[in-house]
Design an enzyme around this catalytic site. Structure first.
Site, PDB file in Angstrom:
ATOM      1  N   GLU A 122      -5.300  -4.725  10.531  1.00 19.04           N
ATOM      2  CA  GLU A 122      -4.260  -3.709  10.708  1.00 19.04           C
ATOM      3  C   GLU A 122      -4.517  -2.954  12.016  1.00 19.04           C
ATOM      4  OE1 GLU A 122      -2.362  -2.538   6.705  1.00 19.04           O
ATOM      5  OE2 GLU A 122      -4.112  -1.285   6.994  1.00 19.04           O
ATOM      6  N   GLU A 149      -6.789   4.845   7.882  1.00 17.91           N
ATOM      7  CA  GLU A 149      -6.545   6.262   7.597  1.00 17.91           C
ATOM      8  C   GLU A 149      -7.772   6.901   6.958  1.00 17.91           C
ATOM      9  OE1 GLU A 149      -2.891   5.606   5.481  1.00 17.91           O
ATOM     10  OE2 GLU A 149      -1.942   5.016   7.364  1.00 17.91           O
ATOM     11  N   LYS A 208       0.120   4.241  -0.198  1.00 21.08           N
ATOM     12  CA  LYS A 208      -0.517   5.431   0.379  1.00 21.08           C
ATOM     13  C   LYS A 208      -0.273   6.628  -0.569  1.00 21.08           C
ATOM     14  CE  LYS A 208      -0.118   3.223   4.814  1.00 21.08           C
ATOM     15  NZ  LYS A 208      -0.054   3.329   6.259  1.00 21.08           N
ATOM     16  N   HIS A 229      -9.576   1.405   4.956  1.00 19.69           N
ATOM     17  CA  HIS A 229      -8.281   1.556   5.625  1.00 19.69           C
ATOM     18  C   HIS A 229      -8.467   2.493   6.816  1.00 19.69           C
ATOM     19  CE1 HIS A 229      -4.138   2.588   6.480  1.00 19.69           C
ATOM     20  NE2 HIS A 229      -3.795   1.521   5.797  1.00 19.69           N
ATOM     21  N   GLY A 244       2.696   2.330  10.699  1.00 20.22           N
ATOM     22  CA  GLY A 244       3.672   3.407  10.552  1.00 20.22           C
ATOM     23  C   GLY A 244       4.409   3.762  11.826  1.00 20.22           C
ATOM     24  N   SER A 282       3.482  -2.080  10.206  1.00 16.98           N
ATOM     25  CA  SER A 282       4.934  -2.155  10.401  1.00 16.98           C
ATOM     26  C   SER A 282       5.516  -3.517  10.037  1.00 16.98           C
ATOM     27  CB  SER A 282       5.313  -1.773  11.842  1.00 16.98           C
ATOM     28  OG  SER A 282       4.953  -0.427  12.095  1.00 16.98           O
ATOM     29  N   ASN A 330       0.872  -1.173   0.000  1.00 18.48           N
ATOM     30  CA  ASN A 330       0.000   0.000   0.000  1.00 18.48           C
ATOM     31  C   ASN A 330       0.909   1.222   0.000  1.00 18.48           C
ATOM     32  OD1 ASN A 330      -1.743   2.094   0.463  1.00 18.48           O
ATOM     33  ND2 ASN A 330      -2.330   1.462   2.539  1.00 18.48           N
TER      34      ASN A 330
END
Ligand code: 13P
Length: 258
Positions: free
Chosen positions: A170, A101, A15, A99, A176, A214, A13
């Site tokens: 996730e 985010e 992003k 996701h 991250g 991660s 991904n």
């Protein structure tokens, strides 16, 4: 649509990263590094403007390409949105849906995520449904109920078609941050998701369960060895050709012992 569950799935991904020059370098490194078709299924989810570049550079290679979001609507007055039909025009194999985010920065609800999954499925694109708890939710002992609630919305809206989705666990606190879930923590949640799918959907074992957060060249092997971890959804490490190839190599090793 899903292949039977053989081999692992490694999906990058990107992003909101990349540009034409950097993408070309990364995609070429990936294709060169995978001269022999990998045992695992490999893909990259690129920003929408670069789908045509990915299609051009990856066509005929073992690497599939996907998108990072899809509209909940089929067409019409939705400025800025990209429909599943449009993604289909660019040969997209899968699309990330829900996701964290997007849930966080765009207030995407469970119901909206479920509708987006519906749109993707109707266009013949595999939605990768992302679920995961925040640190506060984990610390409050809510991990299981949060991921079950997020997945339940998708099952409720999609019924039997749920066997065609992929799911990515996730944990938000692992994205991250460099704080990967331990293989045991990840396996525990994957087992919960697997049981939920089995209880609700025929052919639930076709649904690959990916771990994301991660994942890197050092920790991928231990995660991918877990019984219910069928692959990885990789953010930062997917932007570095050598690291991503190393994760794919771990997946191939794990797949060989499947
Ligand atoms: P990182 O691998 O950078 O933690 O990102 C994970 C992720 O969000 C993939 O969708």
């Amino acid at each position: 649509m899903n292949q039977p569950l053989a081999g692992k799935r490694i999906v990058g991904n990107w992003k909101m990263n990349g540009d034409l020059a950097a993408n070309a370098q990364l995609l070429r490194a990936l294709v060169d590094g995978l001269q022999q078709a990998p045992t695992s299924h490999v893909g990259v989810c690129v920003p929408a403007p670069y789908l045509s570049q990915a299609a051009q550079l990856l066509a005929g290679s073992p690497v599939c390409w996907g998108a990072q979001d899809v509209s909940a609507h089929a067409s019409g007055a939705y400025t800025g949105e990209v429909s599943a039909h449009m993604l289909r025009d660019f040969g997209v194999r899968f699309v990330l849906v829900g996701h964290s985010e997007r849930r966080q920065h765009h207030a995407e609800s469970d119901a909206l995520v479920a509708t987006k999954a519906q749109q993707a499925l109707a266009a013949g694109i595999t939605p990768i449904i992302c679920v995961g708890e925040t640190l506060q939710e984990r610390e409050a002992g809510l991990t299981e109920s949060v991921v079950r609630r997020q997945l339940a919305a998708v099952i409720h809206a999609n019924g039997a078609c749920t066997s065609e989705v992929w799911v990515a666990y996730e944990p938000v606190w692992a994205i991250g941050t460099g704080h990967t879930a331990t293989p045991e923590q990840a396996q525990q949640v994957h087992a919960v998701l697997r049981a939920q799918l089995r209880a609700a959907v025929d052919r639930a074992d076709r649904v690959p369960l990916l771990y994301g957060g991660s994942m890197n060249a050092s920790n991928a092997a231990a995660l991918l060895e877990q019984a219910d971890i069928d692959g990885g959804l990789v953010g930062g490490a997917s932007l570095k050709g050598a690291d991503f190839l190393s994760i794919i190599a771990s997946a191939n090793n794990a797949a060989a012992t499947y």
